[in-house]
Design a protein around this motif. Structure first.
Motif, PDB file in Angstrom:
ATOM      1  N   SER A  32       0.835  -1.218   0.000  1.00  0.00           N
ATOM      2  CA  SER A  32       0.000   0.000   0.000  1.00  0.00           C
ATOM      3  C   SER A  32       0.869   1.266   0.000  1.00  0.00           C
ATOM      4  CB  SER A  32      -0.919   0.011   1.211  1.00  0.00           C
ATOM      5  OG  SER A  32      -0.175  -0.206   2.397  1.00  0.00           O
ATOM      6  N   LEU A  88      -3.828   3.636  -4.752  1.00  0.00           N
ATOM      7  CA  LEU A  88      -4.399   3.168  -3.487  1.00  0.00           C
ATOM      8  C   LEU A  88      -5.813   3.691  -3.221  1.00  0.00           C
ATOM      9  CD1 LEU A  88      -4.072   1.588  -0.877  1.00  0.00           C
ATOM     10  CD2 LEU A  88      -2.919   3.576   0.121  1.00  0.00           C
ATOM     11  N   PHE A 109      -4.372  -3.406   5.742  1.00  0.00           N
ATOM     12  CA  PHE A 109      -2.962  -3.358   5.355  1.00  0.00           C
ATOM     13  C   PHE A 109      -2.239  -4.535   5.994  1.00  0.00           C
ATOM     14  CE2 PHE A 109      -3.212   1.606   5.263  1.00  0.00           C
ATOM     15  CZ  PHE A 109      -3.762   1.558   3.986  1.00  0.00           C
TER      16      PHE A 109
END
Lengths: 264, 264, 264
Positions: free
Chosen positions: A54, A60, A76
């Motif tokens: 990420s 993103l 994440f």
């Protein structure tokens, strides 16, 4: 399902608490994400943006919007959490989760040594902000944690507020729950299951043989993680006994007798 | 970068002379090409259309236009050059480069035996038309070139006009720089580096363990090649110390001491 | 072809009876299907929806329409046929083929034990409804069928009405025609070819080394199956002698002499 077949196990439906599939997105484009959802959306319960991918993904925000729109939670990877913690930036990490409006987060110690009470403290703190998945097992293939220790860790992390505990395997499936060859540490898994409810765990199982092993042991509705996008449809057939590897597993006794299938 | 993290190595920016990533396109569709660019454009410095895949790709013109539009140079794999040369069609090859308006070309001898002076002559000729990448190392796993010979070859090819010299690994990463198992020929690389500047080489390193090895040896800004499109984002995290494998590599001493990380 | 090269073998053209490429679709999205066709349509003769993936694919109807539109026949993997048969639902299976307007079907016994006359009966029945591909070889790596038996099975299935007989390898290429390591059972293939015309077989050969072996033995126009979508362009270069592995194979004697290429 497109057709009607007898002797197919019942699958849990979304939102699932067991039978979860956690997919590993290690850098899909927005269009690839849409493609995955168009093909396998009913079978995706939660998405991990692998380790710190990420951090470097230009798309993103757009991608998170696609997942949000499909009502699929995203988190994440634990390595990003560790990257912030090791740099003394935990507060920044908390702000990040807010900024990206994430509902889930992972707490892990795969790349760093963290005392268990410190880890549980992080789980506790984050669980007041988001739903926490914690991970047990090192990314270092030389660091073997014995089964009784796994059980202690899992119990304390659930108690600290983890929603599910993830058994580590990496993207490749050759550490943690598995030997370097990818073979399951069967004794480890079986000992864990003597004290931990199977639905409290998500087993990372990126390789087909690993998925097959867990489905045979725990049935169609075992929680499995680190599934590659292209393996979502194949995994679903393994869960349902519709791939060679689990073909006989869900057939009834009458069918097995008729076809002389060994019942073991 | 999407977030702010301390202790992350500085990456060179485009147009890069070091820290290059060369991606291997072995038959992407136009849409897949667009997807790759939307996800990883800042991390792609040059694209190789693997071996002679350009010969059989119906979408060649369209795809070249997509790359051109993104300002990313493209070249045909060295096997195509060799296919023209072995058939005595070198002039046709030169015309081809013009026809497709290519700015770069590869000169290699991975599939044929070519005296070094002949190879250098091709490098010299082509370098007056395009930017030349030359490649050292055989595709035949039984043909082991000793380190001193690699150094001679690399030097003479740079002198003949090569912009960069590529260390051969194939798509699979099991020849040239690597043993059949994929393990790096460490002594070979280290000996090459005693006489060749590291930024003059592009190291083909398709496997993760190979990329990790080079980043640990030469830092974030090593030139790496034969990267699969799906590994561009993962590679960038390896370069930045944000994947388990290089997690500790770029941390400062104070952090390492605090977390009891072995400094070796 | 985009360029003109001498000494490239002539490829059969669609609709092919030899030189067929059968691709394995194990869950492509509609857009990925379109991408594959845009890139490799001239090289795709027939598509298998792998094992029972069609059962769980939400996009089945849409995807079949894309293939139909491109004039490429599609069939369901043999495991789906077996799943219906073992459940005593063969009539449902026949209706399914009609419902989805499929022109081809596979009859296999890779996951179940079926007497050969029963299997041939299924081939015969289905061949009156659709074009039948039958498959020989078990998905069980411990079940080794000796060569003379392969020949008997192939002959009887062709006689029963099979259009082509498929040599089993699975998606991974490690059973049936191949050892667990992926190595070709060369003696088996050579013995089969003493009695069976090579164009009556489709050899499942998912691994590159397997494709190379068959092209070297049987030429550019061997029928190959279980090809992954991303390997269609690479396979075409292998067929044409334009990848390192088959680079020398189609060169003429004069060229080989000039370049001192061993003629074996």
């Amino acid at each position: 399902m497109n057709f009607t077949l007898s002797q197919v196990p019942e699958r849990s439906q979304k939102p699932r608490t067991k039978g979860l599939t956690m997919v590993m997105d290690k850098g899909l484009s927005v269009r690839e994400t849409e493609d995955m959802l168009s093909t396998a959306s009913p079978y995706i319960d939660i998405v991990k943006l692998g380790w710190a991918t990420s951090f470097v993904s230009p798309n993103l925000n757009e991608k998170l919007a696609v997942y949000k729109n499909a009502n699929i939670p995203v988190y994440f990877g634990g390595t990003l959490f560790e990257a912030f913690v090791v740099r003394n930036q935990f507060d920044d990490y908390r702000k990040l989760l807010d900024k990206y409006q994430l509902s889930h987060a992972e707490v892990s110690d795969g790349s760093i040594e963290m005392p268990q009470d410190v880890k549980c403290e992080y789980i506790h703190k984050l669980s007041q902000q988001v739903t926490v998945l914690s991970e047990v097992g090192s990314k270092d293939e030389n660091k073997i944690i014995p089964p009784y220790k796994w059980i202690q860790l899992i119990k304390s992390e659930l108690q600290a507020g983890a929603w599910k505990v993830i058994g580590e395997a990496r993207e490749s499936g050759n550490v943690g729950l598995f030997r370097a060859s990818g073979e399951v540490r069967q004794g480890l898994v079986e000992e864990i299951l003597t004290e931990i409810a199977f639905e409290d765990m998500i087993w990372e199982a990126p390789q087909k043989s690993q998925q097959v092993w867990f489905v045979k042991l725990l049935g169609a509705n075992v929680n499995l993680g680190n599934i590659a996008p292209s393996e979502l449809i194949p995994l679903e057939t393994i869960r349902l006994g519709l791939r060679g590897d689990t073909f006989n597993h869900f057939l009834n006794t009458k069918t097995k007798q008729k076809w002389k299938i060994d019942s073991k």
